[in-house]
Write a protein that holds these residues in place. Structure first.
Motif, short mmCIF file in Angstrom:
data_model
loop_
_atom_site.label_atom_id
_atom_site.label_comp_id
_atom_site.label_asym_id
_atom_site.label_seq_id
_atom_site.Cartn_x
_atom_site.Cartn_y
_atom_site.Cartn_z
N GLY A 213 60.21 -69.50 -60.97
CA GLY A 213 58.90 -69.30 -61.98
C GLY A 213 58.69 -67.89 -62.61
N ILE A 214 60.08 -67.21 -62.39
CA ILE A 214 60.03 -65.73 -63.13
C ILE A 214 60.52 -65.89 -64.39
CG2 ILE A 214 61.02 -63.50 -62.72
CD1 ILE A 214 61.32 -64.36 -59.81
N GLU A 215 59.55 -65.39 -65.16
CA GLU A 215 59.92 -65.45 -66.85
C GLU A 215 61.29 -64.49 -67.25
OE1 GLU A 215 56.37 -65.79 -69.39
OE2 GLU A 215 57.55 -64.60 -70.75
N THR A 216 61.15 -63.39 -66.83
CA THR A 216 62.16 -62.32 -67.27
C THR A 216 62.77 -61.77 -66.13
OG1 THR A 216 60.51 -61.76 -69.00
CG2 THR A 216 62.26 -60.13 -68.58
N VAL A 217 64.35 -61.90 -66.16
CA VAL A 217 65.39 -61.48 -65.15
C VAL A 217 66.09 -60.36 -65.70
CG1 VAL A 217 67.18 -61.79 -63.51
CG2 VAL A 217 65.14 -63.64 -63.88
N MET A 218 66.11 -59.20 -65.05
CA MET A 218 67.02 -57.88 -65.46
C MET A 218 67.70 -57.60 -64.46
SD MET A 218 64.27 -56.18 -68.25
CE MET A 218 64.55 -54.84 -67.38
N ILE A 219 69.03 -58.05 -64.31
CA ILE A 219 70.09 -57.57 -63.23
C ILE A 219 70.62 -56.02 -63.77
CG2 ILE A 219 71.93 -58.08 -61.96
CD1 ILE A 219 71.16 -61.06 -62.61
N THR A 220 70.13 -55.01 -63.09
CA THR A 220 70.69 -53.90 -63.52
C THR A 220 72.11 -53.54 -63.21
OG1 THR A 220 69.81 -52.49 -61.67
CG2 THR A 220 68.68 -52.63 -63.59
N LEU A 221 72.94 -52.93 -63.78
CA LEU A 221 74.52 -53.02 -63.53
C LEU A 221 75.17 -51.68 -63.47
CD1 LEU A 221 75.29 -55.84 -66.37
CD2 LEU A 221 75.18 -56.25 -63.96
N GLY A 222 74.32 -50.74 -63.11
CA GLY A 222 74.99 -49.39 -62.94
C GLY A 222 75.19 -48.89 -64.16
N ALA A 223 76.18 -48.08 -64.65
CA ALA A 223 76.76 -47.50 -65.83
C ALA A 223 76.88 -48.60 -66.96
CB ALA A 223 78.07 -46.88 -65.68
N LYS A 224 76.86 -49.69 -66.76
CA LYS A 224 77.17 -50.93 -67.61
C LYS A 224 75.89 -51.18 -68.06
CE LYS A 224 79.66 -53.21 -64.76
NZ LYS A 224 79.79 -54.26 -63.97
N GLY A 225 74.90 -50.90 -67.89
CA GLY A 225 73.36 -51.29 -68.36
C GLY A 225 72.69 -52.41 -67.72
N VAL A 226 72.20 -53.31 -68.43
CA VAL A 226 71.42 -54.22 -67.67
C VAL A 226 71.69 -55.75 -68.23
CG1 VAL A 226 69.53 -53.96 -69.16
CG2 VAL A 226 69.02 -54.95 -66.87
N TYR A 227 71.50 -56.65 -67.44
CA TYR A 227 71.74 -58.02 -67.95
C TYR A 227 70.21 -58.74 -67.99
CZ TYR A 227 72.97 -63.22 -68.49
OH TYR A 227 73.01 -64.50 -68.98
N VAL A 228 69.85 -59.00 -69.21
CA VAL A 228 68.37 -59.35 -69.42
C VAL A 228 68.47 -60.78 -69.81
CG1 VAL A 228 68.38 -58.38 -71.74
CG2 VAL A 228 66.21 -58.92 -70.63
N SER A 229 67.54 -61.63 -69.00
CA SER A 229 67.44 -62.87 -69.50
C SER A 229 66.05 -63.41 -69.59
CB SER A 229 68.36 -63.96 -68.26
OG SER A 229 68.05 -65.21 -68.51
N GLN A 230 65.88 -64.16 -70.83
CA GLN A 230 64.24 -64.73 -70.93
C GLN A 230 64.59 -66.16 -71.26
OE1 GLN A 230 62.41 -62.08 -73.65
NE2 GLN A 230 60.92 -61.69 -72.16
N ASN A 231 63.82 -67.15 -70.69
CA ASN A 231 64.01 -68.43 -70.93
C ASN A 231 65.33 -69.02 -70.96
OD1 ASN A 231 61.09 -68.48 -71.44
ND2 ASN A 231 61.48 -67.59 -73.63
N GLY A 232 66.25 -68.33 -70.00
CA GLY A 232 67.56 -68.85 -70.09
C GLY A 232 68.58 -68.21 -71.04
N GLU A 233 68.02 -67.67 -72.05
CA GLU A 233 68.96 -66.72 -73.05
C GLU A 233 69.14 -65.31 -72.46
OE1 GLU A 233 70.07 -67.94 -76.18
OE2 GLU A 233 69.58 -69.59 -75.10
N GLY A 234 70.23 -65.15 -72.22
CA GLY A 234 70.75 -63.91 -71.59
C GLY A 234 71.68 -62.87 -72.37
N GLN A 235 71.72 -61.69 -72.37
CA GLN A 235 72.67 -60.75 -72.81
C GLN A 235 72.70 -59.36 -72.17
OE1 GLN A 235 71.34 -58.61 -76.43
NE2 GLN A 235 69.32 -59.94 -76.19
#
Ligand SMILES: Nc1ncnc2c1ncn2[C@@H]1O[C@H](COP(=O)(O)OP(=O)(O)OP(=O)(O)O)[C@@H](O)[C@H]1O
Length: 306
Positions: A213-235
């Motif tokens: 049920g979480i709309e926005t997921v942001m996985i932080t990746l240290g120096a690489k930045g962040v993987y951000v995903s909304q509605n299943g679309e990630g970058q």
């Protein structure tokens, strides 16, 4: 009342430089002892305040000199401390940190006053959450308080951001109240069972969290930045390249800056870039709150790295 409420921990970080970690029974000479304000809640509150967010903090400190001084220091940073309660006969939370000459650290924390931030304790502060636009929390204080705060926020259209650190499994009832979650790779693995190593595994972990049920997921990746995903679309939104000297509080600075960006109506990607800039500055400096930049410093950094 404030547009942002941060609920979380306050710690005194007792930091000692050591030649190596002492073995059981061994005594070594350390150096450069410092007491630095820390605690994930406090770090995120200070980050938002230094970046000019309208912020109130809900926390518990002890009735010791550190507790007295840190409340004053929060005030100087522009934080509304009406919700920062002083607990009688209880020390402020502490972290005993040894940093070895080879750059490794060894940390032992004790919750102390932070353990008093229960559902019962936050009851008188719920109006702050009802009236806020955003509630930002971490996991260094009791889960019943965090869950009550999240439920009240959800009921009153206050957006909930959870930085699920330190890593632990969480009940579905709490996850269902979260709008944005910001785990690092380890925390994402604990929450989902997926080892995050690349885009494919990051997407798998994010999709599992969307499924809760979480709309926005942001996985932080240290120096690489962040993987951000909304509605299943990630970058991946990459971070800035800097010479890192101490990454303590990088994630906290990122979270405080990110919510500040959102409150200024920045689009998601711009808020992430803003947060990357603040966190990148913090890793070039020593300590937790001592490393968190001001708004002017972030503005200059962004200009220089445009
Ligand atoms: N070496 C680095 N160089 C530049 N930016 C960094 C670096 N490390 C971290 N950051 C910034 O900080 C953000 C959060 O980093 P990370 O994923 O390590 O969080 P974390 O594990 O919660 O951090 P910590 O526990 O050290 O506070 C990154 O998305 C990035 O913006």
């Amino acid at each position: 009342m404030n547009k942002l409420v941060v609920l979380g921990s306050v710690n005194a970080d007792h930091v000692l430089q050591v030649p190596s970690f002492p073995r059981p029974g061994e005594t070594l000479h350390g150096r450069n002892y410092q007491v630095i304000p820390g605690g994930k809640g406090a770090n995120q509150a200070v980050a938002a305040a230094r970046l000019k967010a309208d912020i109130g903090f809900i926390a518990c400190v002890g009735d010791d000199p550190f507790g007295v001084n840190i409340r004053e220091s929060f005030k100087c940073d522009g934080i509304n401390i009406g919700g920062v309660k002083m607990q009688a006969d209880c020390p402020t939370g502490i972290a005993m940190i040894q940093v070895s000459d080879s750059g490794e650290n060894s940390i032992c924390i004790s919750a102390e006053a932070n353990a008093k931030l229960t559902a019962e304790a936050i009851e008188p502060e719920l109006e702050r959450i009802r009236q806020a636009e955003y509630l930002l929390m971490q996991l260094e204080t009791p889960l019943d308080g965090i869950e009550l705060a999240a439920q009240i926020a959800k009921r009153h259209d206050t957006k909930v951001i959870l930085n699920p650190a330190p890593a632990r499994e969480l009940p579905e009832s709490l996850l269902a109240c979260i709008d944005i979650i910001t785990p690092n790779e380890t925390e994402a693995e604990v929450l989902t069972g997926v080892k995050v190593e690349d885009d494919v595994s990051a997407k798998a972990a994010a999709d599992l969290l969307h499924g809760k049920g979480i709309e926005t997921v942001m996985i932080t990746l240290g120096a690489k930045g962040v993987y951000v995903s909304q509605n299943g679309e990630g970058q991946i939104v990459p971070g800035f390249r800097v010479e890192a000297t101490d990454t303590t509080a990088a994630g906290d600075t990122f979270n405080g800056a990110f919510v500040t960006g959102l409150m200024e109506s920045m689009p998601l990607k711009s808020a992430i870039k803003f947060a990357h800039a603040a966190a990148a500055i913090s890793v070039t400096r020593f300590g937790a709150q001592t490393s968190i930049p001001t708004r002017d410093e972030v503005n200059v950094f962004l200009k220089e790295h445009a």
